[in-house]
Design an enzyme around this catalytic site. Structure first.
Site, PDB file in Angstrom:
ATOM      1  N   ASP A  35       0.855  -1.191   0.000  1.00  0.00           N
ATOM      2  CA  ASP A  35       0.000   0.000   0.000  1.00  0.00           C
ATOM      3  C   ASP A  35       0.894   1.246   0.000  1.00  0.00           C
ATOM      4  O   ASP A  35       2.000   1.216   0.534  1.00  0.00           O
ATOM      5  CB  ASP A  35      -0.891   0.015   1.267  1.00  0.00           C
ATOM      6  CG  ASP A  35      -2.180   0.788   1.079  1.00  0.00           C
ATOM      7  OD1 ASP A  35      -3.255   0.161   1.112  1.00  0.00           O
ATOM      8  OD2 ASP A  35      -2.124   2.029   0.892  1.00  0.00           O
ATOM      9  N   ASN A  36       0.384   2.329  -0.587  1.00  0.00           N
ATOM     10  CA  ASN A  36       1.141   3.600  -0.504  1.00  0.00           C
ATOM     11  C   ASN A  36       0.432   4.615   0.400  1.00  0.00           C
ATOM     12  O   ASN A  36       0.828   5.774   0.448  1.00  0.00           O
ATOM     13  CB  ASN A  36       1.372   4.193  -1.900  1.00  0.00           C
ATOM     14  CG  ASN A  36       0.088   4.669  -2.554  1.00  0.00           C
ATOM     15  OD1 ASN A  36      -0.999   4.401  -2.040  1.00  0.00           O
ATOM     16  ND2 ASN A  36       0.204   5.354  -3.674  1.00  0.00           N
ATOM     17  N   THR A  68      -5.045   6.578   0.365  1.00  0.00           N
ATOM     18  CA  THR A  68      -6.363   6.720   1.021  1.00  0.00           C
ATOM     19  C   THR A  68      -6.507   5.796   2.231  1.00  0.00           C
ATOM     20  O   THR A  68      -7.503   5.872   2.949  1.00  0.00           O
ATOM     21  CB  THR A  68      -7.527   6.423   0.032  1.00  0.00           C
ATOM     22  OG1 THR A  68      -7.434   5.065  -0.394  1.00  0.00           O
ATOM     23  CG2 THR A  68      -7.482   7.335  -1.181  1.00  0.00           C
ATOM     24  N   TYR A 127       7.996  -5.707  -7.423  1.00  0.00           N
ATOM     25  CA  TYR A 127       8.890  -6.851  -7.262  1.00  0.00           C
ATOM     26  C   TYR A 127       8.602  -7.505  -5.913  1.00  0.00           C
ATOM     27  O   TYR A 127       8.619  -6.840  -4.875  1.00  0.00           O
ATOM     28  CB  TYR A 127      10.361  -6.414  -7.317  1.00  0.00           C
ATOM     29  CG  TYR A 127      11.304  -7.535  -6.928  1.00  0.00           C
ATOM     30  CD1 TYR A 127      11.539  -8.601  -7.795  1.00  0.00           C
ATOM     31  CD2 TYR A 127      11.910  -7.544  -5.668  1.00  0.00           C
ATOM     32  CE1 TYR A 127      12.370  -9.647  -7.427  1.00  0.00           C
ATOM     33  CE2 TYR A 127      12.742  -8.593  -5.299  1.00  0.00           C
ATOM     34  CZ  TYR A 127      12.960  -9.634  -6.173  1.00  0.00           C
ATOM     35  OH  TYR A 127      13.766 -10.680  -5.806  1.00  0.00           O
ATOM     36  N   LYS A 183      -4.322   5.488 -12.911  1.00  0.00           N
ATOM     37  CA  LYS A 183      -3.079   4.707 -12.918  1.00  0.00           C
ATOM     38  C   LYS A 183      -3.205   3.438 -12.068  1.00  0.00           C
ATOM     39  O   LYS A 183      -2.712   2.377 -12.448  1.00  0.00           O
ATOM     40  CB  LYS A 183      -1.903   5.575 -12.430  1.00  0.00           C
ATOM     41  CG  LYS A 183      -1.462   6.577 -13.493  1.00  0.00           C
ATOM     42  CD  LYS A 183      -0.459   7.576 -12.968  1.00  0.00           C
ATOM     43  CE  LYS A 183       0.930   7.014 -12.876  1.00  0.00           C
ATOM     44  NZ  LYS A 183       1.922   8.059 -12.495  1.00  0.00           N
ATOM     45  N   LYS A 199       1.259 -13.600 -13.404  1.00  0.00           N
ATOM     46  CA  LYS A 199       1.707 -14.375 -14.593  1.00  0.00           C
ATOM     47  C   LYS A 199       3.050 -15.046 -14.338  1.00  0.00           C
ATOM     48  O   LYS A 199       3.202 -16.255 -14.559  1.00  0.00           O
ATOM     49  CB  LYS A 199       1.787 -13.431 -15.795  1.00  0.00           C
ATOM     50  CG  LYS A 199       2.312 -14.094 -17.061  1.00  0.00           C
ATOM     51  CD  LYS A 199       2.162 -13.148 -18.257  1.00  0.00           C
ATOM     52  CE  LYS A 199       2.889 -13.676 -19.467  1.00  0.00           C
ATOM     53  NZ  LYS A 199       4.216 -13.075 -19.643  1.00  0.00           N
ATOM     54  N   TYR A 229     -12.811   6.696 -12.408  1.00  0.00           N
ATOM     55  CA  TYR A 229     -12.932   5.461 -11.621  1.00  0.00           C
ATOM     56  C   TYR A 229     -13.580   4.363 -12.464  1.00  0.00           C
ATOM     57  O   TYR A 229     -13.040   3.270 -12.608  1.00  0.00           O
ATOM     58  CB  TYR A 229     -13.778   5.750 -10.388  1.00  0.00           C
ATOM     59  CG  TYR A 229     -13.953   4.610  -9.419  1.00  0.00           C
ATOM     60  CD1 TYR A 229     -12.879   4.124  -8.669  1.00  0.00           C
ATOM     61  CD2 TYR A 229     -15.208   4.036  -9.215  1.00  0.00           C
ATOM     62  CE1 TYR A 229     -13.061   3.103  -7.750  1.00  0.00           C
ATOM     63  CE2 TYR A 229     -15.396   3.013  -8.294  1.00  0.00           C
ATOM     64  CZ  TYR A 229     -14.317   2.545  -7.568  1.00  0.00           C
ATOM     65  OH  TYR A 229     -14.493   1.531  -6.655  1.00  0.00           O
ATOM     66  N   LYS A 236     -11.749   0.949 -13.906  1.00  0.00           N
ATOM     67  CA  LYS A 236     -12.168  -0.399 -13.485  1.00  0.00           C
ATOM     68  C   LYS A 236     -12.615  -1.216 -14.695  1.00  0.00           C
ATOM     69  O   LYS A 236     -12.398  -2.429 -14.744  1.00  0.00           O
ATOM     70  CB  LYS A 236     -13.293  -0.302 -12.456  1.00  0.00           C
ATOM     71  CG  LYS A 236     -12.852   0.262 -11.109  1.00  0.00           C
ATOM     72  CD  LYS A 236     -11.994  -0.719 -10.320  1.00  0.00           C
ATOM     73  CE  LYS A 236     -11.710  -0.208  -8.915  1.00  0.00           C
ATOM     74  NZ  LYS A 236     -10.849  -1.115  -8.138  1.00  0.00           N
ATOM     75  N   THR A 291     -20.287  -1.397   0.337  1.00  0.00           N
ATOM     76  CA  THR A 291     -19.962  -2.189   1.533  1.00  0.00           C
ATOM     77  C   THR A 291     -19.562  -1.247   2.664  1.00  0.00           C
ATOM     78  O   THR A 291     -18.984  -0.188   2.413  1.00  0.00           O
ATOM     79  CB  THR A 291     -18.826  -3.170   1.191  1.00  0.00           C
ATOM     80  OG1 THR A 291     -19.284  -4.014   0.135  1.00  0.00           O
ATOM     81  CG2 THR A 291     -18.433  -4.027   2.378  1.00  0.00           C
TER      82      THR A 291
END
Ligand code: NAD
Ligand code: UDP
Length: 319
Positions: free
Chosen positions: A31-32, A35, A62, A96, A110, A150, A154, A180
Site C-alpha cells: 500500500d502507498n 487513502t 517486485y 493509474k 503471470k 474510476y 475499473k 460495503t
C-alpha cells in the site's frame, strides 16, 4: 498460499488480510497509504505470516519469493467530490491504479503462475438501465463524465484481466463489489455510511444529497469478505457480483441510522450536493454468486450497523 494483497491498508484490504491470515495463509501487504492508513494494519505487524511493503502499484512490483495468489484492491474508492481522498480529487492516481496497477499486479500473477483476483465495482454499470444489475449487463458509463476516472479505470482493469486470462492463461477472477460498510472505513472519505454515522453519533442532521430517493444496497464487510474468499478459492473466471440485494433509498438508509443511534436531529436535504451522474438505482442480482459460490449475505443492516458503531464512537472520541 502466499498471497499478495494490494491496497492492504485500506478498509476492505485490511479485512481481507485478517481473513486470509485466519485461514492459515501468508500475506504480503502492499500500500502507498494514499487513502488507507497504517492504523488499519497495525495489529498485524509482528505477525510472522504477514509482511508489508510501502509501494505504489502504478510502479513495477517486485516480490521476493513465490506468490500463489494476487488480490488487486489498491484504488481510491470514494465518489464524494468534496473529499480529498475521493477519486474526483485523485483522478490520475485513480486511473493509474486501475490501469498500470492492474497491469503490474497481473504481471506478478503471470510470472508466478499465481491465481489473480481483481476488485472491480458496481460502478462499471454506471447509472444502470437494467435493474437489478446482472453480470451480463454491459453498463451505462460516460467515458468523459466526472465519475469516468474510476468507472473507466475499473472497466479497463476488467478487460485487461480477461486479456491476461485469454492470452496468457492466467488463472483470474473478477469481483464486482457493491456498496460495503463496516469498521475501518475512513470517517472522512465522504461516502454515505461514514458521513451518516458520524453525523448521527454527533447529534447532527444527516446530509441527504438530492431528494434521497436514489437507491443503494448495503453489504456488511464480513459478508463481502466471505464472498470474495469463496471466489478466490473457486475456478470462476467471469465477473461475479458480490453485494447485499436488499435495496433501499438513501433516505431510508439515513432514517435507519438515526433510529438505531437514537439521533433526534433528523435529515437535511442538500439538493446541489448530489454529484453529476450519481446512479439513481443500484441493486446486485446475486444469482451467480448463489449458484457458483453458494454465497449470500447473512448480516442484516441493523446487525451490521451495531457492529460498526463502536469503531466510529472510538474514532470520534465518544467511547
Ligand atoms: P480504501 O480507500 O479504504 O482502500 C484502498 C487502498 O488502496 C488504500 O489503503 C490506499 O492507500 C491504497 N492505494 C490506492 N492507490 C494505491 C496505489 N497506487 N498504490 C498502492 N496502494 C494504493 O477503499 P476500499 O473501500 O477498501 O476499496 C478497496 C477496493 O475495493 C478498491 O479497489 C475499490 O475500488 C473496491 N470497491 C470498494 C467498494 C466499497 O464499497 N468499499 C465498492 C466497490 C469497489
Ligand atoms: N450521499 C448522501 N449524503 C452523503 C453522502 C452520500 O446523500 O453525505 C448519497 C450519494 O449522493 C449517493 C449515495 O448516498 O447517492 C451513496 O453514496 P456513496 O458516496 O456512499 O457511494 P456510491 O454508491 O455513490 O458509490
Amino acid at each position: 498460499m502466499r498471497i499478495l494483497i494490494t491496497g492492504a491498508a485500506g478498509f476492505l484490504g485490511s479485512h481481507l488480510c485478517d481473513k486470509l491470515l485466519l485461514d492459515g495463509h501468508e500475506v504480503i501487504g502492499l500500500d502507498n497509504f494514499i487513502t488507507g492508513s497504517r492504523e488499519n494494519i497495525a495489529h498485524l505487524m509482528g505477525n510472522e505470516r504477514f509482511v508489508f511493503y510501502k509501494h505504489d502499484v502504478s510502479n513495477y512490483i517486485y516480490v521476493r519469493g513465490r506468490v500463489d495468489a494476487v488480490l488487486h484492491f489498491a484504488s481510491p474508492a470514494s465518489p464524494n467530490p468534496k473529499s480529498p481522498s475521493g477519486y474526483f480529487n485523485l483522478p490520475i492516481q485513480t486511473m493509474k491504479a486501475g490501469a498500470l496497477g492492474t497491469h503490474n499486479s497481473l504481471g506478478v500473477a503471470k510470472v508466478n503462475k499465481a491465481r489473480f483476483l481483481l476488485a472491480s465495482t458496481s460502478e462499471i454499470y454506471g447509472d444502470p438501465l437494467v435493474h437489478p444489475q446482472t453480470e451480463d449487463y454491459a453498463g451505462n458509463v460516460d467515458p468523459v463524465g466526472p465519475r469516468a476516472v474510476y468507472d473507466e479505470a475499473k472497466r479497463f482493469a476488467e478487460s485487461l484481466t480477461m486479456a491476461y486470462h485469454r492470452q496468457h492463461g492466467v488463472n483470474t477472477r473478477i469481483v464486482r463489489i457493491f456498496n460495503t460498510y463496516g469498521p475501518r472505513m475512513d470517517l472522512e472519505d465522504g461516502r454515505a455510511l461514514p458521513n451518516f454515522l458520524k453525523q448521527a453519533l454527533l447529534g447532527q442532521p444527516l446530509t441527504i444529497y438530492g431528494d434521497g430517493q436514489q437507491t443503494r444496497s448495503f453489504c456488511y464487510v464480513d459478508d463481502l469478505v466471505d464472498g470474495i474468499v469463496r471466489l478466490l478459492y473457486s475456478d470462476e473466471h467471469m465477473p461475479v457480483n458480490i453485494g447485499n440485494p436488499v435495496e433501499m433509498s438513501v433516505l431510508q438508509f439515513a432514517e435507519a441510522i438515526n433510529r438505531l443511534t437514537g439521533n433526534k436531529a433528523g435529515v437535511t436535504f442538500l439538493a446541489k450536493e448530489r454529484s453529476e451522474r450519481d446512479p439513481q438505482r443500484r441493486q446486485p442480482d446475486i444469482t451467480r454468486a448463489r449458484t457458483i459460490l453458494g454465497w449470500e449475505p447473512k448480516v442484516s443492516l441493523e446487525d451490521g450497523l451495531r457492529q460498526t458503531i463502536p469503531y466510529f464512537q472510538k474514532k470520534l472520541g465518544l467511547a
